[in-house]
Design a protein around this motif. Structure first.
Motif, PDB file in Angstrom:
ATOM      1  N   ALA A 133       1.032  -1.401   0.053  1.00  0.00           N
ATOM      2  CA  ALA A 133       0.164  -0.241  -0.133  1.00  0.00           C
ATOM      3  C   ALA A 133       1.091   1.094  -0.171  1.00  0.00           C
ATOM      4  O   ALA A 133       0.499   2.160  -0.868  1.00  0.00           O
ATOM      5  N   LEU A 134       1.992   0.853   0.840  1.00  0.00           N
ATOM      6  CA  LEU A 134       2.612   2.369   0.375  1.00  0.00           C
ATOM      7  C   LEU A 134       3.973   2.194  -0.864  1.00  0.00           C
ATOM      8  O   LEU A 134       3.412   3.563  -1.476  1.00  0.00           O
ATOM      9  N   LEU A 135       3.641   1.432  -1.374  1.00  0.00           N
ATOM     10  CA  LEU A 135       4.241   1.363  -2.265  1.00  0.00           C
ATOM     11  C   LEU A 135       3.318   2.096  -3.865  1.00  0.00           C
ATOM     12  O   LEU A 135       3.861   2.375  -5.017  1.00  0.00           O
ATOM     13  N   GLN A 136       2.604   1.450  -4.067  1.00  0.00           N
ATOM     14  CA  GLN A 136       1.372   1.988  -4.883  1.00  0.00           C
ATOM     15  C   GLN A 136       0.366   3.654  -3.794  1.00  0.00           C
ATOM     16  O   GLN A 136      -0.052   3.899  -5.728  1.00  0.00           O
ATOM     17  N   GLY A 137       0.857   3.860  -3.068  1.00  0.00           N
ATOM     18  CA  GLY A 137       0.289   5.173  -2.865  1.00  0.00           C
ATOM     19  C   GLY A 137      -0.795   4.555  -2.075  1.00  0.00           C
ATOM     20  O   GLY A 137      -1.570   3.957  -2.517  1.00  0.00           O
ATOM     21  N   VAL A 138      -1.973   5.975  -1.928  1.00  0.00           N
ATOM     22  CA  VAL A 138      -3.395   5.931  -0.961  1.00  0.00           C
ATOM     23  C   VAL A 138      -3.836   7.326  -1.498  1.00  0.00           C
ATOM     24  O   VAL A 138      -3.418   8.172  -1.746  1.00  0.00           O
ATOM     25  N   PRO A 139      -5.161   6.964  -1.353  1.00  0.00           N
ATOM     26  CA  PRO A 139      -6.485   8.553  -1.250  1.00  0.00           C
ATOM     27  C   PRO A 139      -6.366   8.938  -0.497  1.00  0.00           C
ATOM     28  O   PRO A 139      -7.391   9.146   0.342  1.00  0.00           O
ATOM     29  N   LEU A 140      -4.667   9.894  -0.384  1.00  0.00           N
ATOM     30  CA  LEU A 140      -4.705  11.100   0.988  1.00  0.00           C
ATOM     31  C   LEU A 140      -5.114  12.399  -0.045  1.00  0.00           C
ATOM     32  O   LEU A 140      -4.752  12.647  -1.221  1.00  0.00           O
ATOM     33  N   GLN A 141      -6.729  12.724   0.501  1.00  0.00           N
ATOM     34  CA  GLN A 141      -6.871  14.178   0.304  1.00  0.00           C
ATOM     35  C   GLN A 141      -6.355  15.154   0.527  1.00  0.00           C
ATOM     36  O   GLN A 141      -5.626  14.937   1.320  1.00  0.00           O
ATOM     37  N   ALA A 204       8.733 -12.387  -8.791  1.00  0.00           N
ATOM     38  CA  ALA A 204       8.080 -12.327  -9.683  1.00  0.00           C
ATOM     39  C   ALA A 204       7.215 -11.595  -9.949  1.00  0.00           C
ATOM     40  O   ALA A 204       6.240 -10.756 -10.974  1.00  0.00           O
ATOM     41  N   VAL A 205       5.534 -12.809 -10.282  1.00  0.00           N
ATOM     42  CA  VAL A 205       4.386 -12.507  -9.923  1.00  0.00           C
ATOM     43  C   VAL A 205       4.090 -10.964  -9.546  1.00  0.00           C
ATOM     44  O   VAL A 205       3.749 -10.166 -10.080  1.00  0.00           O
ATOM     45  N   ALA A 206       4.519 -10.547  -8.286  1.00  0.00           N
ATOM     46  CA  ALA A 206       4.537  -9.067  -7.427  1.00  0.00           C
ATOM     47  C   ALA A 206       4.741  -8.536  -8.210  1.00  0.00           C
ATOM     48  O   ALA A 206       4.243  -7.181  -8.652  1.00  0.00           O
ATOM     49  N   THR A 207       5.897  -9.022  -8.718  1.00  0.00           N
ATOM     50  CA  THR A 207       7.320  -7.720 -10.150  1.00  0.00           C
ATOM     51  C   THR A 207       5.586  -6.698 -10.915  1.00  0.00           C
ATOM     52  O   THR A 207       6.832  -6.138 -11.246  1.00  0.00           O
ATOM     53  N   VAL A 208       6.070  -8.252 -11.877  1.00  0.00           N
ATOM     54  CA  VAL A 208       4.832  -8.217 -13.027  1.00  0.00           C
ATOM     55  C   VAL A 208       3.780  -7.472 -12.738  1.00  0.00           C
ATOM     56  O   VAL A 208       3.015  -6.273 -13.696  1.00  0.00           O
ATOM     57  N   VAL A 209       2.828  -8.002 -11.317  1.00  0.00           N
ATOM     58  CA  VAL A 209       1.767  -6.671 -11.298  1.00  0.00           C
ATOM     59  C   VAL A 209       1.968  -5.446 -11.108  1.00  0.00           C
ATOM     60  O   VAL A 209       1.157  -4.598 -11.298  1.00  0.00           O
ATOM     61  N   GLY A 210       3.453  -5.154 -10.365  1.00  0.00           N
ATOM     62  CA  GLY A 210       3.825  -3.960  -9.726  1.00  0.00           C
ATOM     63  C   GLY A 210       4.018  -3.547 -11.250  1.00  0.00           C
ATOM     64  O   GLY A 210       3.714  -1.965 -11.329  1.00  0.00           O
ATOM     65  N   LEU A 211       4.534  -3.364 -11.790  1.00  0.00           N
ATOM     66  CA  LEU A 211       5.377  -3.173 -13.420  1.00  0.00           C
ATOM     67  C   LEU A 211       4.199  -2.747 -14.439  1.00  0.00           C
ATOM     68  O   LEU A 211       3.867  -1.945 -14.661  1.00  0.00           O
ATOM     69  N   LEU A 212       2.685  -3.423 -14.089  1.00  0.00           N
ATOM     70  CA  LEU A 212       1.879  -3.450 -15.012  1.00  0.00           C
ATOM     71  C   LEU A 212       0.581  -2.640 -14.488  1.00  0.00           C
ATOM     72  O   LEU A 212      -0.360  -2.103 -15.090  1.00  0.00           O
ATOM     73  N   SER A 213       0.665  -1.969 -13.014  1.00  0.00           N
ATOM     74  CA  SER A 213       0.134  -0.765 -12.166  1.00  0.00           C
ATOM     75  C   SER A 213       0.412   0.045 -12.418  1.00  0.00           C
ATOM     76  O   SER A 213       1.571   0.931 -11.978  1.00  0.00           O
ATOM     77  N   ALA A 214      -0.896   0.995 -12.690  1.00  0.00           N
ATOM     78  CA  ALA A 214      -0.747   2.670 -12.851  1.00  0.00           C
ATOM     79  C   ALA A 214      -0.211   3.347 -11.659  1.00  0.00           C
ATOM     80  O   ALA A 214       0.657   3.930 -11.403  1.00  0.00           O
ATOM     81  N   ARG A 215      -0.821   2.553 -10.649  1.00  0.00           N
ATOM     82  CA  ARG A 215      -0.555   3.339  -9.221  1.00  0.00           C
ATOM     83  C   ARG A 215       1.038   2.990  -9.074  1.00  0.00           C
ATOM     84  O   ARG A 215       1.755   3.847  -8.151  1.00  0.00           O
ATOM     85  N   VAL A 216       1.531   2.119  -8.717  1.00  0.00           N
ATOM     86  CA  VAL A 216       3.056   2.167  -8.473  1.00  0.00           C
ATOM     87  C   VAL A 216       3.831   2.860  -9.626  1.00  0.00           C
ATOM     88  O   VAL A 216       5.031   3.142  -8.669  1.00  0.00           O
ATOM     89  N   ARG A 217       3.702   2.704 -11.230  1.00  0.00           N
ATOM     90  CA  ARG A 217       3.996   3.955 -11.623  1.00  0.00           C
ATOM     91  C   ARG A 217       4.207   4.841 -11.337  1.00  0.00           C
ATOM     92  O   ARG A 217       5.160   6.005 -11.221  1.00  0.00           O
ATOM     93  N   ASP A 218       2.742   5.369 -11.047  1.00  0.00           N
ATOM     94  CA  ASP A 218       3.002   6.969 -10.285  1.00  0.00           C
ATOM     95  C   ASP A 218       3.271   7.240  -8.894  1.00  0.00           C
ATOM     96  O   ASP A 218       3.600   8.814  -8.487  1.00  0.00           O
ATOM     97  N   SER A 219       3.557   6.344  -8.234  1.00  0.00           N
ATOM     98  CA  SER A 219       3.646   6.615  -6.747  1.00  0.00           C
ATOM     99  C   SER A 219       4.558   6.423  -6.534  1.00  0.00           C
ATOM    100  O   SER A 219       5.609   7.905  -5.708  1.00  0.00           O
TER     101      SER A 219
END
Length: 335
Positions: A133-141, A204-219
């Motif tokens: 959750a820290l790595l992919q960011g949170v909906p901080l208002q 490896a699965v977590a890495t691939v999912v993270g690379l495909l996640s826009a949340r992770v890339r933006d955070s």
């Protein structure tokens, strides 16, 4: 000073994952297949270190509360399902280990063993989801508060949590390979080696999912540091497997410990200078300097908290020295 305390917080939490990680790893391995005698020997090997390992979590939570009160509030509020799940797991493990030895009935002991297994899985899964959750960011208002908890229900959070469970299992099996009697250590060493490919697949699965996640890339603020995380994790797990194959469980335990410490260190570095990155309003992201307490408060906390580190390190060193042998009384092979 805020950077120094951020590093201290990371040190205490990563130390907790390394030390308590083999507690939960042993708990995950308390399957019926090893039999009552095997479960008893595994918990005997763990016994001298168990409660001391949990102190690191208490210390880390104290530093979080005192040095980063704003982060503590938003982190616990925005990620409370993961935090509560992890803490419930810690409680279940503690209660199960303490109470399984009370009854003489093996059936009741087996039930407590299941409690320990469930608690271990919850603890490992919860801390893995929290780091994700820290790595992919949170909906901080804009008002500084995290909106909801749905950000925890993502494929990346699930994959990272399961990867943490597998790495913890490898860590626990490696610990038992070091501590159990020579005959039992041979068996559990083979189990540890078989678990390494499972952990590598999960990473490896977590890495691939993270690379495909826009949340992770933006955070992520430092992509190069984030890329290092799976690379170093894979290297640590391969080093552990090689050490186990050469019957060097001490080196293997160091490698699996590094695999559990790396996520904390590299997630913190990848997010710097932020500690919470907002996925809804980039301007609302919480910087480490803003999350930290005032300078006088940090100085006062230093007089209280910093002496705790050598005390905890000394206690751990004493425990490992006093109980350095295997459960059959023989000296283990460390290197």
């Amino acid at each position: 000073m805020d950077l120094a305390w951020y590093a201290v917080l990371g040190l205490f939490f990563s130390s907790y994952l390394v030390l308590a990680g083999y507690d939960y790893g042993v708990g995950l391995l308390l399957a019926r297949g090893i039999g009552p005698a095997g479960r008893r020997e595994a918990l005997t090997a763990l016994g001298p270190f168990f409660l001391g390992n949990e102190v690191w979590l208490v210390a880390a939570m104290g530093i979080l509360f005192g040095a980063f009160p704003l982060l503590e509030g938003e982190l616990l509020a925005g990620c409370y399902p993961a935090v509560v799940g992890a803490l419930v797991g810690v409680i279940l493990v503690t209660v199960g280990v303490q109470l399984r030895s009370r009854p003489s009935n093996e059936r009741i002991r087996a039930r407590w063993d299941r409690v320990v297994m469930i608690g271990s899985a919850l603890a490992a899964l919860g801390w893995g989801v929290l780091l994700a959750a820290l790595l992919q960011g949170v909906p901080l208002q804009a008002d500084g508060h995290v909106a909801g908890v749905t950000h925890l229900a993502t494929p990346f959070a699930a994959a990272a949590g399961l990867a943490m469970v597998t790495v913890v299992a490898v860590h626990g099996a490696t610990f038992l390979a070091l501590r159990l009697s020579a005959e039992a250590a041979t068996v559990v060493g083979r189990t540890a080696r078989r678990l390494v490919p499972v952990a590598l697949t999960a990473v490896a699965v977590a890495t691939v999912v993270g690379l495909l996640s826009a949340r992770v890339r933006d955070s992520v603020q430092r992509p190069a540091v984030a890329v290092l995380l799976p690379v170093l994790l894979v290297a640590a797990l391969l080093a552990a497997r090689a050490a186990l194959a050469r019957r060097r469980p001490g080196l293997a335990l160091i490698a699996t410990g590094a695999a559990l410490a790396l996520p904390v260190v590299l997630v913190g570095a990848a997010l710097w200078p932020y500690v919470l990155v907002s996925t809804t309003d980039p301007g609302a992201s919480l910087a480490v300097a803003d999350a930290a307490a005032s300078t006088p408060t940090l100085r006062l906390l230093g007089w209280v908290a910093l002496p705790l580190l050598p005390a905890l390190l000394g206690f751990q060193a004493m425990c490992w020295w006093v109980f350095r042998g295997r459960t059959d009384g023989r000296a283990p092979v460390y290197w």
